[in-house]
Design a protein around this motif. Structure first.
Motif, PDB file in Angstrom:
ATOM      1  N   GLY A 108       0.988  -1.057   0.210  1.00  0.00           N
ATOM      2  CA  GLY A 108      -0.220   0.165  -0.257  1.00  0.00           C
ATOM      3  C   GLY A 108       0.934   0.912   0.180  1.00  0.00           C
ATOM      4  O   GLY A 108       0.968   1.932  -0.966  1.00  0.00           O
ATOM      5  N   ARG A 111       2.418   2.087  -3.497  1.00  0.00           N
ATOM      6  CA  ARG A 111       1.447   2.392  -4.226  1.00  0.00           C
ATOM      7  C   ARG A 111       1.332   3.623  -4.266  1.00  0.00           C
ATOM      8  O   ARG A 111       0.464   4.635  -4.857  1.00  0.00           O
ATOM      9  N   PHE A 112       0.898   4.376  -2.254  1.00  0.00           N
ATOM     10  CA  PHE A 112       0.562   5.674  -2.063  1.00  0.00           C
ATOM     11  C   PHE A 112       1.830   5.724  -3.097  1.00  0.00           C
ATOM     12  O   PHE A 112       1.676   7.295  -3.973  1.00  0.00           O
TER      13      PHE A 112
END
Length: 171
Positions: A108, A111-112
Motif C-alpha cells: 500500500g 502504491r501511495f
C-alpha cells in the motif's frame, strides 16, 4: 549784529540737530522694520525648507515601508517555493529508495508513493534504461534525472526571485 548772527547760527544749529535727530530716528525705524521683515522672510524660508524636508522624509519612509512589504512577500514566495521543491525531492527520493531496495509493488505504501509521484516522474520515464540490481532492486536512473532537472528549475525560480528582489531594492 554779532549777537544776531550768533543767535541765527545757534537757531540753525538747533534746527539742524533736530532735523538730524528726526532723520536718524526715521532711518533707525526703517532699518528695524527692514530687519524685522528680513527676519520674517528668513523664518518663512526656514519653515518652507523644513516642511519640504519633512515631506520628503515621510515620502521616503513610506516608500521604504512599501519596499520592505514587497521584499517580505518575495521572501515568503521563496520560502513556499523551497518547501514545495523539498517535498518534491523527498517524495522522488523516497520512490527512488523504494525501487532501489526492491520494495513490493503491491504494498500500500509503495502504491501511495508511486501514485503521488507519477505525475512528476512521467515526463522523465523511459529517457534512459533502469538497470535491475542483483539484490532485486532497480536503479531508476530517470528518477535521478528528474531530481536533477527539478533542482535546476528550483535554482532558476529562486534566482528569478532574487533578481526581482534585487531590482526592487536598486530602483
Amino acid at each position: 549784529m554779532d549777537t544776531t548772527l550768533a543767535q541765527d547760527e545757534a537757531r540753525r544749529a538747533a534746527q539742524h540737530h533736530a532735523l538730524k535727530s528726526r532723520l536718524e530716528t526715521r532711518v533707525d525705524s526703517q532699518i528695524a522694520a527692514q530687519a524685522q521683515d528680513g527676519l520674517q522672510n528668513e523664518q518663512q524660508r526656514i519653515d518652507a525648507v523644513a516642511a519640504d524636508l519633512q515631506r520628503r522624509l515621510i515620502d521616503e519612509v513610506s516608500d521604504r515601508e512599501r519596499e520592505v512589504i514587497q521584499l517580505r512577500a518575495i521572501a515568503r514566495a521563496g520560502q513556499v517555493v523551497d518547501y514545495v521543491f523539498w517535498v518534491l525531492y523527498a517524495l522522488l527520493g523516497l520512490r527512488f529508495t523504494l525501487a532501489l531496495i526492491g520494495a513490493r509493488e503491491g504494498a500500500g505504501f509503495v502504491r501511495f508513493v508511486k501514485g503521488i509521484t507519477e505525475p512528476l516522474f512521467l515526463p522523465f520515464k523511459g529517457i534512459v534504461a533502469s538497470p535491475a540490481l542483483e539484490t532485486g532492486g532497480t536503479l531508476v536512473l530517470p528518477l535521478l534525472l528528474a531530481i536533477g532537472i527539478y533542482a535546476l528549475v528550483h535554482l532558476a525560480i529562486k534566482g528569478l526571485l532574487r533578481l526581482w528582489a534585487q531590482r526592487r531594492t536598486d530602483i
